[in-house]
Design a protein around this motif. Structure first.
Motif, PDB file in Angstrom:
ATOM      1  N   ALA A 186     -23.116  21.625   4.157  1.00  0.00           N
ATOM      2  CA  ALA A 186     -22.777  20.944   3.559  1.00  0.00           C
ATOM      3  C   ALA A 186     -23.248  19.591   3.437  1.00  0.00           C
ATOM      4  CB  ALA A 186     -21.787  19.568   4.436  1.00  0.00           C
ATOM      5  N   VAL A 187     -25.085  19.321   3.852  1.00  0.00           N
ATOM      6  CA  VAL A 187     -25.678  18.449   4.147  1.00  0.00           C
ATOM      7  C   VAL A 187     -26.285  18.136   2.758  1.00  0.00           C
ATOM      8  CG1 VAL A 187     -28.094  17.450   5.689  1.00  0.00           C
ATOM      9  CG2 VAL A 187     -26.301  18.061   6.603  1.00  0.00           C
ATOM     10  N   GLU A 188     -27.077  19.441   2.571  1.00  0.00           N
ATOM     11  CA  GLU A 188     -27.214  20.070   0.893  1.00  0.00           C
ATOM     12  C   GLU A 188     -26.577  19.528   0.076  1.00  0.00           C
ATOM     13  OE1 GLU A 188     -30.572  20.674   0.371  1.00  0.00           O
ATOM     14  OE2 GLU A 188     -31.498  20.713   3.313  1.00  0.00           O
ATOM     15  N   LEU A 189     -25.121  20.010   0.294  1.00  0.00           N
ATOM     16  CA  LEU A 189     -23.915  19.428  -0.905  1.00  0.00           C
ATOM     17  C   LEU A 189     -23.788  17.917  -1.368  1.00  0.00           C
ATOM     18  CD1 LEU A 189     -22.035  22.405   0.074  1.00  0.00           C
ATOM     19  CD2 LEU A 189     -23.387  21.940  -2.365  1.00  0.00           C
ATOM     20  N   ALA A 190     -23.941  17.346   0.082  1.00  0.00           N
ATOM     21  CA  ALA A 190     -24.034  16.046  -0.387  1.00  0.00           C
ATOM     22  C   ALA A 190     -24.816  14.857  -0.801  1.00  0.00           C
ATOM     23  CB  ALA A 190     -23.917  15.454   1.476  1.00  0.00           C
ATOM     24  N   ALA A 231     -20.527  14.714  13.315  1.00  0.00           N
ATOM     25  CA  ALA A 231     -20.936  15.226  11.941  1.00  0.00           C
ATOM     26  C   ALA A 231     -19.730  14.155  10.366  1.00  0.00           C
ATOM     27  CB  ALA A 231     -20.018  16.588  11.014  1.00  0.00           C
ATOM     28  N   VAL A 232     -19.006  14.236   9.839  1.00  0.00           N
ATOM     29  CA  VAL A 232     -18.647  13.323   8.393  1.00  0.00           C
ATOM     30  C   VAL A 232     -19.510  12.352   8.447  1.00  0.00           C
ATOM     31  CG1 VAL A 232     -16.463  11.920   9.289  1.00  0.00           C
ATOM     32  CG2 VAL A 232     -16.804  13.152   6.692  1.00  0.00           C
ATOM     33  N   GLU A 233     -19.701  11.646   9.689  1.00  0.00           N
ATOM     34  CA  GLU A 233     -20.778   9.905   9.560  1.00  0.00           C
ATOM     35  C   GLU A 233     -21.781  10.177   9.010  1.00  0.00           C
ATOM     36  OE1 GLU A 233     -19.392   7.425   9.517  1.00  0.00           O
ATOM     37  OE2 GLU A 233     -17.487   8.534   9.694  1.00  0.00           O
ATOM     38  N   LYS A 234     -22.403  11.223   9.405  1.00  0.00           N
ATOM     39  CA  LYS A 234     -24.176  11.908   9.524  1.00  0.00           C
ATOM     40  C   LYS A 234     -24.525  12.281   8.165  1.00  0.00           C
ATOM     41  CE  LYS A 234     -24.441  13.117  14.068  1.00  0.00           C
ATOM     42  NZ  LYS A 234     -24.820  14.426  14.667  1.00  0.00           N
ATOM     43  N   LEU A 235     -23.981  12.203   7.263  1.00  0.00           N
ATOM     44  CA  LEU A 235     -23.254  12.580   5.514  1.00  0.00           C
ATOM     45  C   LEU A 235     -23.883  11.600   4.501  1.00  0.00           C
ATOM     46  CD1 LEU A 235     -20.756  15.363   5.166  1.00  0.00           C
ATOM     47  CD2 LEU A 235     -22.926  16.437   5.124  1.00  0.00           C
ATOM     48  N   ASP A 236     -25.211  12.856   4.219  1.00  0.00           N
ATOM     49  CA  ASP A 236     -25.299  11.046   2.907  1.00  0.00           C
ATOM     50  C   ASP A 236     -24.467  10.298   2.247  1.00  0.00           C
ATOM     51  OD1 ASP A 236     -28.181  10.409   1.277  1.00  0.00           O
ATOM     52  OD2 ASP A 236     -26.791  10.712   0.334  1.00  0.00           O
ATOM     53  N   THR A 237     -24.764   9.107   2.214  1.00  0.00           N
ATOM     54  CA  THR A 237     -23.753   8.550   0.859  1.00  0.00           C
ATOM     55  C   THR A 237     -24.279   7.647   0.206  1.00  0.00           C
ATOM     56  OG1 THR A 237     -23.184   6.518   2.675  1.00  0.00           O
ATOM     57  CG2 THR A 237     -21.633   8.622   2.835  1.00  0.00           C
ATOM     58  N   THR A 238     -25.553   7.973  -0.204  1.00  0.00           N
ATOM     59  CA  THR A 238     -26.260   7.023  -1.039  1.00  0.00           C
ATOM     60  C   THR A 238     -26.134   6.387  -2.245  1.00  0.00           C
ATOM     61  OG1 THR A 238     -28.207   8.776  -1.423  1.00  0.00           O
ATOM     62  CG2 THR A 238     -28.153   7.398   0.205  1.00  0.00           C
ATOM     63  N   GLN A 239     -25.631   7.996  -2.606  1.00  0.00           N
ATOM     64  CA  GLN A 239     -24.450   7.407  -4.407  1.00  0.00           C
ATOM     65  C   GLN A 239     -23.854   7.842  -4.039  1.00  0.00           C
ATOM     66  OE1 GLN A 239     -25.826  11.107  -6.120  1.00  0.00           O
ATOM     67  NE2 GLN A 239     -27.668  11.866  -5.078  1.00  0.00           N
ATOM     68  N   GLY A 240     -22.450   7.044  -3.447  1.00  0.00           N
ATOM     69  CA  GLY A 240     -21.746   6.169  -3.265  1.00  0.00           C
ATOM     70  C   GLY A 240     -20.371   7.727  -2.899  1.00  0.00           C
TER      71      GLY A 240
END
Length: 262
Positions: free
Chosen positions: A24-28, A47-56
């Motif tokens: 999940a981390v890699e896909l994000a 967990a969901v709060e830790k995923l990358d969101t830099t691409q919107g």
């Protein structure tokens, strides 16, 4: 090489720990919107709060116990009402307890078959129509190297994992023409909670210390070490990208070279 998953949505099963979480981390990180799917809501929220969101990206989670197939279906059906298009499905479910195959009860096979193959089937049936419309789909099943070389002491798991691999290959023949690929990633000895249980089981059955078991198992691996979850996740994520369009219907061991067959 096009590795971008921006604008794509991924559903990752068993995704609060281990290989599922690492995937999940890699896909994000590649830009995908990720929906985590597991049974522990508190862990999912964290967990969901830790995923990358830099691409919107927008990330979500679903709650269900994969031992309860109807619960899984109900959670997915409710999710699809508001999120009808999922481009990427990562099938990942923990394996059954180990032990000699000759001692396994019939219900152990039935339970494991439902948790793995039946859940995989109903998830695919629900998600593939939208993948076809989008002209893009990636189904990756995280299984085990036991598909190629059975692991002693994991007879029930070996049996059901093999069935999942055949299911996946059959599915790849049917879906390839729609821009949908189906592949299996086969982790070897990977640093997860599952490996810890295997180490403890082998130490108890052999009378050796856990440290001795670890040393013995690592000697069996050409790279002389256990695999990290992130290394398996890298293979999973690559198979989901546009760059992997023509990779379909294969088993990819990520095991440091341990598997004895090609």
């Amino acid at each position: 090489m096009n590795l971008s998953l921006k604008g794509k949505t991924a559903l990752v099963c068993g995704s609060t720990q281990g290989i599922g979480w690492a995937s999940a981390v890699e896909l994000a990180l590649l830009g995908a919107n990720v929906t985590l799917f597991a049974r522990n809501e508190e862990k999912l929220k964290e967990a969901v709060e830790k995923l990358d969101t830099t691409q919107g990206q927008t990330h979500r989670y679903l709650v269900a116990d994969f031992a309860q197939t109807e619960q899984v279906k109900a959670a997915l059906d409710a999710y699809l009402v508001e999120n009808p298009v999922v481009h990427i499905l990562i099938n990942n479910t923990g394996g059954p307890a180990g032990g000699p195959l000759i001692d396994a009860k019939p219900e152990e096979f039935t339970k494991t078959f439902a948790a793995h193959l039946i859940n995989n089937q109903q998830l695919v049936q629900a998600l593939v129509p939208a993948m076809k419309e989008a002209g893009y789909g990636r189904i990756v099943n995280i299984i085990s190297t036991s598909v190629k070389q059975p692991i002693v002491g994991l007879g029930v798991s070996n049996t059901i994992r093999g069935a999942v691999a055949q299911w996946a290959k059959s599915l790849s023949l049917e879906l390839g023409s729609f821009g949908i690929t189906v592949n299996n990633v086969l982790p070897g000895y990977t640093r997860t909670a599952r490996l810890e249980s295997v180490l403890n089981m082998r130490a108890e059955s052999s009378g050796k210390s856990k440290e001795e078991v670890v040393e013995q198992m690592q000697r069996e691996i050409p790279t002389q070490r256990f695999v990290e979850p992130e290394e398996v996740a890298a293979a999973v994520a690559f198979l989901c990208t546009p760059a992997a369009t023509s990779i379909n219907g294969i088993n990819v061991p990520v095991d440091g070279g341990k598997t004895g067959s090609l």
